[in-house]
Motif scaffolding. Sequence first.
Motif, PDB file in Angstrom:
ATOM      1  N   TRP A 140     -10.305   5.706 -18.795  1.00 22.95           N
ATOM      2  CA  TRP A 140      -9.186   6.630 -18.972  1.00 22.95           C
ATOM      3  C   TRP A 140      -8.234   6.620 -17.779  1.00 22.95           C
ATOM      4  CZ3 TRP A 140      -9.487  11.778 -21.970  1.00 22.95           C
ATOM      5  CH2 TRP A 140      -9.982  11.545 -23.263  1.00 22.95           C
ATOM      6  N   GLU A 141      -8.759   6.375 -16.584  1.00 22.72           N
ATOM      7  CA  GLU A 141      -7.881   6.330 -15.414  1.00 22.72           C
ATOM      8  C   GLU A 141      -6.827   5.228 -15.555  1.00 22.72           C
ATOM      9  OE1 GLU A 141      -9.913   7.881 -11.467  1.00 22.72           O
ATOM     10  OE2 GLU A 141     -11.135   6.314 -12.387  1.00 22.72           O
ATOM     11  N   PHE A 142      -7.192   4.160 -16.232  1.00 19.11           N
ATOM     12  CA  PHE A 142      -6.223   3.078 -16.466  1.00 19.11           C
ATOM     13  C   PHE A 142      -5.356   3.374 -17.687  1.00 19.11           C
ATOM     14  CE2 PHE A 142      -9.176   0.890 -13.720  1.00 19.11           C
ATOM     15  CZ  PHE A 142      -8.368   0.016 -13.001  1.00 19.11           C
ATOM     16  N   VAL A 143      -5.975   3.852 -18.753  1.00 22.76           N
ATOM     17  CA  VAL A 143      -5.233   4.118 -19.989  1.00 22.76           C
ATOM     18  C   VAL A 143      -4.161   5.177 -19.774  1.00 22.76           C
ATOM     19  CG1 VAL A 143      -5.445   5.013 -22.336  1.00 22.76           C
ATOM     20  CG2 VAL A 143      -7.122   3.369 -21.491  1.00 22.76           C
ATOM     21  N   LEU A 144      -4.472   6.179 -18.947  1.00 18.77           N
ATOM     22  CA  LEU A 144      -3.517   7.249 -18.678  1.00 18.77           C
ATOM     23  C   LEU A 144      -2.530   6.903 -17.571  1.00 18.77           C
ATOM     24  CD1 LEU A 144      -5.844  10.365 -19.004  1.00 18.77           C
ATOM     25  CD2 LEU A 144      -3.985   9.712 -20.535  1.00 18.77           C
ATOM     26  N   GLY A 145      -2.739   5.776 -16.906  1.00 16.35           N
ATOM     27  CA  GLY A 145      -1.768   5.328 -15.911  1.00 16.35           C
ATOM     28  C   GLY A 145      -2.051   5.751 -14.490  1.00 16.35           C
ATOM     29  N   CYS A 146      -3.265   6.201 -14.200  1.00 19.78           N
ATOM     30  CA  CYS A 146      -3.595   6.546 -12.811  1.00 19.78           C
ATOM     31  C   CYS A 146      -3.555   5.303 -11.928  1.00 19.78           C
ATOM     32  CB  CYS A 146      -4.995   7.171 -12.742  1.00 19.78           C
ATOM     33  SG  CYS A 146      -5.135   8.782 -13.532  1.00 19.78           S
ATOM     34  N   PHE A 147      -3.950   4.172 -12.496  1.00 16.57           N
ATOM     35  CA  PHE A 147      -3.988   2.926 -11.735  1.00 16.57           C
ATOM     36  C   PHE A 147      -3.243   1.824 -12.471  1.00 16.57           C
ATOM     37  CE2 PHE A 147      -8.160   4.820 -10.320  1.00 16.57           C
ATOM     38  CZ  PHE A 147      -7.711   5.173  -9.059  1.00 16.57           C
ATOM     39  N   ASP A 148      -2.614   0.973 -11.707  1.00 13.44           N
ATOM     40  CA  ASP A 148      -1.931  -0.197 -12.242  1.00 13.44           C
ATOM     41  C   ASP A 148      -2.978  -1.283 -12.509  1.00 13.44           C
ATOM     42  OD1 ASP A 148      -0.485  -2.515 -12.708  1.00 13.44           O
ATOM     43  OD2 ASP A 148       0.941  -2.169 -11.087  1.00 13.44           O
ATOM     44  N   PRO A 149      -3.039  -1.821 -13.726  1.00  8.35           N
ATOM     45  CA  PRO A 149      -4.014  -2.883 -14.011  1.00  8.35           C
ATOM     46  C   PRO A 149      -3.863  -4.090 -13.098  1.00  8.35           C
ATOM     47  CG  PRO A 149      -3.039  -2.047 -16.034  1.00  8.35           C
ATOM     48  CD  PRO A 149      -2.255  -1.451 -14.904  1.00  8.35           C
ATOM     49  N   ASN A 150      -2.674  -4.303 -12.547  1.00  9.80           N
ATOM     50  CA  ASN A 150      -2.451  -5.454 -11.671  1.00  9.80           C
ATOM     51  C   ASN A 150      -2.845  -5.198 -10.231  1.00  9.80           C
ATOM     52  OD1 ASN A 150      -1.329  -7.187 -13.676  1.00  9.80           O
ATOM     53  ND2 ASN A 150       0.591  -6.045 -13.560  1.00  9.80           N
ATOM     54  N   SER A 151      -3.341  -4.002  -9.938  1.00 11.03           N
ATOM     55  CA  SER A 151      -3.767  -3.686  -8.576  1.00 11.03           C
ATOM     56  C   SER A 151      -5.151  -4.285  -8.301  1.00 11.03           C
ATOM     57  CB  SER A 151      -3.819  -2.170  -8.376  1.00 11.03           C
ATOM     58  OG  SER A 151      -4.749  -1.570  -9.269  1.00 11.03           O
ATOM     59  N   THR A 152      -5.488  -4.357  -7.031  1.00 10.99           N
ATOM     60  CA  THR A 152      -6.798  -4.876  -6.624  1.00 10.99           C
ATOM     61  C   THR A 152      -7.761  -3.715  -6.373  1.00 10.99           C
ATOM     62  OG1 THR A 152      -6.259  -4.834  -4.261  1.00 10.99           O
ATOM     63  CG2 THR A 152      -5.670  -6.827  -5.502  1.00 10.99           C
ATOM     64  N   TYR A 153      -9.038  -4.054  -6.208  1.00 12.38           N
ATOM     65  CA  TYR A 153     -10.031  -3.028  -5.885  1.00 12.38           C
ATOM     66  C   TYR A 153      -9.624  -2.286  -4.614  1.00 12.38           C
ATOM     67  CZ  TYR A 153     -13.305  -5.189  -9.228  1.00 12.38           C
ATOM     68  OH  TYR A 153     -13.906  -5.679 -10.367  1.00 12.38           O
ATOM     69  N   GLU A 154      -9.215  -3.036  -3.608  1.00 10.91           N
ATOM     70  CA  GLU A 154      -8.851  -2.430  -2.326  1.00 10.91           C
ATOM     71  C   GLU A 154      -7.649  -1.505  -2.473  1.00 10.91           C
ATOM     72  OE1 GLU A 154      -7.622  -3.722   2.258  1.00 10.91           O
ATOM     73  OE2 GLU A 154      -8.114  -5.258   0.753  1.00 10.91           O
ATOM     74  N   GLU A 155      -6.647  -1.944  -3.202  1.00  9.27           N
ATOM     75  CA  GLU A 155      -5.454  -1.110  -3.397  1.00  9.27           C
ATOM     76  C   GLU A 155      -5.797   0.180  -4.126  1.00  9.27           C
ATOM     77  OE1 GLU A 155      -2.069  -4.648  -3.653  1.00  9.27           O
ATOM     78  OE2 GLU A 155      -3.097  -3.952  -5.474  1.00  9.27           O
ATOM     79  N   LEU A 173      -5.475   4.079  -2.806  1.00 14.29           N
ATOM     80  CA  LEU A 173      -4.710   5.061  -3.578  1.00 14.29           C
ATOM     81  C   LEU A 173      -5.577   6.244  -3.967  1.00 14.29           C
ATOM     82  CD1 LEU A 173      -2.124   5.912  -4.980  1.00 14.29           C
ATOM     83  CD2 LEU A 173      -2.758   4.468  -6.933  1.00 14.29           C
ATOM     84  N   ARG A 174      -6.807   5.966  -4.367  1.00 17.10           N
ATOM     85  CA  ARG A 174      -7.726   7.042  -4.739  1.00 17.10           C
ATOM     86  C   ARG A 174      -7.961   7.979  -3.561  1.00 17.10           C
ATOM     87  NH1 ARG A 174     -11.266   7.567  -8.829  1.00 17.10           N
ATOM     88  NH2 ARG A 174     -11.239   5.345  -9.376  1.00 17.10           N
ATOM     89  N   GLN A 175      -8.184   7.391  -2.394  1.00 15.90           N
ATOM     90  CA  GLN A 175      -8.429   8.203  -1.205  1.00 15.90           C
ATOM     91  C   GLN A 175      -7.205   9.042  -0.849  1.00 15.90           C
ATOM     92  OE1 GLN A 175     -11.302   8.686   0.253  1.00 15.90           O
ATOM     93  NE2 GLN A 175     -10.375  10.135   1.704  1.00 15.90           N
ATOM     94  N   SER A 176      -6.030   8.436  -0.956  1.00 15.06           N
ATOM     95  CA  SER A 176      -4.794   9.161  -0.669  1.00 15.06           C
ATOM     96  C   SER A 176      -4.604  10.331  -1.625  1.00 15.06           C
ATOM     97  CB  SER A 176      -3.598   8.203  -0.776  1.00 15.06           C
ATOM     98  OG  SER A 176      -2.374   8.892  -0.648  1.00 15.06           O
TER      99      SER A 176
END
Length: 313
Positions: A87-102, A106-109
């Motif tokens: 859901w974090e991806f489906v709802l747009g919390c994360f960009d699918p093109n981002s890396t694990y590190e990115e 972002l999560r920490q921020s």
Amino acid sequence: MVGCGGLTEIVDIMKRTGAEDLGDFYPIRPDCQADTPKPRFKPRAGKTLSERRWNAAFSEDGHLDIEKVLRRIQRGGVHPAIKGSVWEFVLGCFDPNSTYEERNQLRQSRREQYIRWKAECQHMVPVIGSGKLITTPIITDVGQPVIDSAINSSFSDKRSIQWMLALHQIGLDVVRTDRALAFYESEKNLAKLWDILAVYAWVDNDISYVQGMNDICSPMVILLENEADAFWCFERAMRRLRENFRCSASSMGVQTQLSTLSQVIKTVDPKLHQHLEDLDGGEYLFAFRMLMVLFRREFSFVDSLYLWEIGFS
């Protein structure tokens, strides 16, 4: 990674409610089982997005093949074990093109930002973050505290007063949210839902809190164990839905959707539309709640999640 409010807690709930296996991720309270409809949706091998297929959709550095994932979701929804992460991806919390590190950065921020907002709220109303919630008014319409210890009375500007006035309504709605689920037998989980809605109402000064937001937020609290992560998932969902909750004396947030529904029914089933017209229901106001909270109260919890996954993807 299990995104269902903590696997240990779910196992404990299952033991208390007599659930037979881990296939039931959302156990019903024993006293509610007779009155709660059985869900129609069940994970289907070869169609439902499984944990194995989900993990295989990531490249070595974390890029997600979102098209493959969405095709799978459209065919059979998402397995409960990974719903929170998906859901974090489906709802747009994360960009699918981002890396694990990115995404970790972002999560920490975002977690740090949520902590700051929550601290602001807690400074004004100390019960926030205490594991408790408020269901009675704590302030009058003119900004006078009902109970002196409940608020920091030094905050008496218009924004703070309006926000504090909403807190007890949030509490009343929270204790009525998904009452059949064993998850909400825990006051800690109720308080988590209340905290997130209280912080959101403070941050979204334009709309604040409107009844029904609790129904949108509840799945996030259940699917994501970390409170900040649940908040940001809810915030992303509200970006899509917040206009549903914008109401004035002359208009409703879902008015356009009601008009669209009327036109659809008039086209596909003219006799039904005419029947509704004859009953003075041609404005489709009976569908107001259905559209505002995306059928959360018309379907079982499990089925509504499946409906959302199809709609959001």
